[in-house]
Design a protein around this motif. Structure first.
Motif, PDB file in Angstrom:
ATOM      1  N   ALA A  12      14.971 -52.817 -97.819  1.00  0.00           N
ATOM      2  CA  ALA A  12      14.769 -52.056 -96.588  1.00  0.00           C
ATOM      3  C   ALA A  12      16.025 -51.288 -96.211  1.00  0.00           C
ATOM      4  O   ALA A  12      15.965 -50.116 -95.812  1.00  0.00           O
ATOM      5  N   PHE A  13      17.174 -51.920 -96.364  1.00  0.00           N
ATOM      6  CA  PHE A  13      18.426 -51.244 -96.031  1.00  0.00           C
ATOM      7  C   PHE A  13      18.686 -50.088 -96.992  1.00  0.00           C
ATOM      8  O   PHE A  13      19.169 -49.026 -96.584  1.00  0.00           O
ATOM      9  N   ALA A  14      18.361 -50.290 -98.258  1.00  0.00           N
ATOM     10  CA  ALA A  14      18.607 -49.255 -99.263  1.00  0.00           C
ATOM     11  C   ALA A  14      17.803 -47.987 -99.002  1.00  0.00           C
ATOM     12  O   ALA A  14      18.175 -46.905 -99.470  1.00  0.00           O
ATOM     13  N   ARG A  15      16.708 -48.105 -98.265  1.00  0.00           N
ATOM     14  CA  ARG A  15      15.874 -46.940 -97.963  1.00  0.00           C
ATOM     15  C   ARG A  15      16.466 -46.061 -96.868  1.00  0.00           C
ATOM     16  O   ARG A  15      16.001 -44.937 -96.659  1.00  0.00           O
ATOM     17  N   LEU A  16      17.464 -46.565 -96.133  1.00  0.00           N
ATOM     18  CA  LEU A  16      18.038 -45.794 -95.044  1.00  0.00           C
ATOM     19  C   LEU A  16      18.792 -44.582 -95.589  1.00  0.00           C
ATOM     20  O   LEU A  16      19.450 -44.657 -96.630  1.00  0.00           O
ATOM     21  N   GLU A  17      18.696 -43.483 -94.864  1.00  0.00           N
ATOM     22  CA  GLU A  17      19.376 -42.260 -95.283  1.00  0.00           C
ATOM     23  C   GLU A  17      20.894 -42.455 -95.227  1.00  0.00           C
ATOM     24  O   GLU A  17      21.427 -43.036 -94.281  1.00  0.00           O
ATOM     25  N   VAL A  18      21.561 -41.962 -96.258  1.00  0.00           N
ATOM     26  CA  VAL A  18      23.027 -42.045 -96.315  1.00  0.00           C
ATOM     27  C   VAL A  18      23.624 -40.725 -95.830  1.00  0.00           C
ATOM     28  O   VAL A  18      23.267 -39.657 -96.322  1.00  0.00           O
TER      29      VAL A  18
END
Length: 282
Positions: A12-18
């Motif tokens: 879920a965290f990896a899906r957040l926009e960087v």
């Protein structure tokens, strides 16, 4: 009807926009979620932004805007900088707060706690409170033989493999369900060009610049420390030392190691949320 697999906190965290913040020698990566008073979370040496994958959703749900940044040379931040110490990280914290346009509560883990202390002393008006998790705000009492061995192991070319092998020892209590997935993400991040060399340089950080600024800190402070944190000879005594000098509230997480925010999020997250509410009147 078949049950869909439950998404892990890491996924879920990896899906957040960087997002990236341009600094004089490179870019700092960060994720940004939520609305409300700003909280900036900063992981420690050898870690990535996802070390706050349980903390960030709790803060967002409580009505905060949460920015989680990667240290220089870590995660998705550039490894092009000439310095990787507490002061360097502290300047990045202040730059991110200025970029996002409001004062912030800063939650720093491990060496990022020292960076946060330095930043709070340098620009008191930018920081509304400090959440220090497993904090290194000085060169704390440790076993000198173990320190010397660690520094040798963290030299190139074996620094990445040594860190990944050592990481489980920092979780003496309950490892998160997605620990292997998280460690794989760290491995991927450290495989980027220059990242392992930047990490090796970070391991030589001297926390004296943070300690010397402690008397200048006026921000309200919370210390969250695992009682079994193997990075300290006596974790509870170190938490008490910091608490006394920063007039801080101290929360001890029984049996947790260096990452209580992921080992025991049921204890660490409510404490951090309550503190952020208190210092922002949210």
């Amino acid at each position: 009807m078949p049950m869909l697999p439950v998404e892990s906190a890491s996924a879920a965290f990896a899906r957040l926009e960087v997002h990236h913040l341009q600094r004089p020698e490179g870019r700092i990566a960060y994720r940004l979620v939520g609305e409300g008073p700003l909280v900036v979370c900063v992981p420690g040496m050898g870690e990535i932004a996802a070390s706050f994958r349980y903390t960030s959703p709790a803060l967002q749900a409580a009505g905060f805007r949460v920015a989680v940044m990667d240290l220089r040379g870590h995660g998705e931040s550039d490894a092009t900088f000439s310095s990787y110490d507490d002061v360097a990280a502290g300047t990045d914290i202040l730059a991110l707060i200025a970029h996002l346009g409001s004062p912030a509560v800063v939650v720093g883990n491990s060496m990022a706690a020292g960076a946060a202390v330095w930043a709070a002393a340098e620009e008191p008006e930018a920081i509304r409170g400090l959440g220090l998790v497993g904090p290194f705000v000085r060169n704390a009492p440790t076993n000198p033989v173990a320190v010397a061995f660690f520094r040798v192991m963290m030299l190139r070319p074996w620094a990445r493999a040594a860190w990944l092998a050592y990481l489980p020892q920092l979780y003496p209590g309950r490892r998160p369900a997605d620990f292997v997935e998280h460690r794989d993400a760290i491995r991927t991040a450290m495989s980027r060009p220059g990242a392992t060399a930047a990490f090796a340089r970070t391991t030589r950080t001297d926390h004296t610049p943070a300690e010397t600024r402690i008397p200048d800190v006026t921000a309200p402070t919370l210390v969250v420390m695992g009682t079994a944190d193997p990075d300290f000879t006596d974790p509870s005594a170190e938490a008490a030392w910091i608490g006394e000098r920063l007039h801080a509230e101290v929360v001890l997480v029984e049996g947790a190691g260096h990452y209580p925010q992921t080992e025991e999020p049921e204890q660490a997250s409510p404490a951090l949320v309550a503190f952020c509410r208190e210092v922002t009147d949210a």
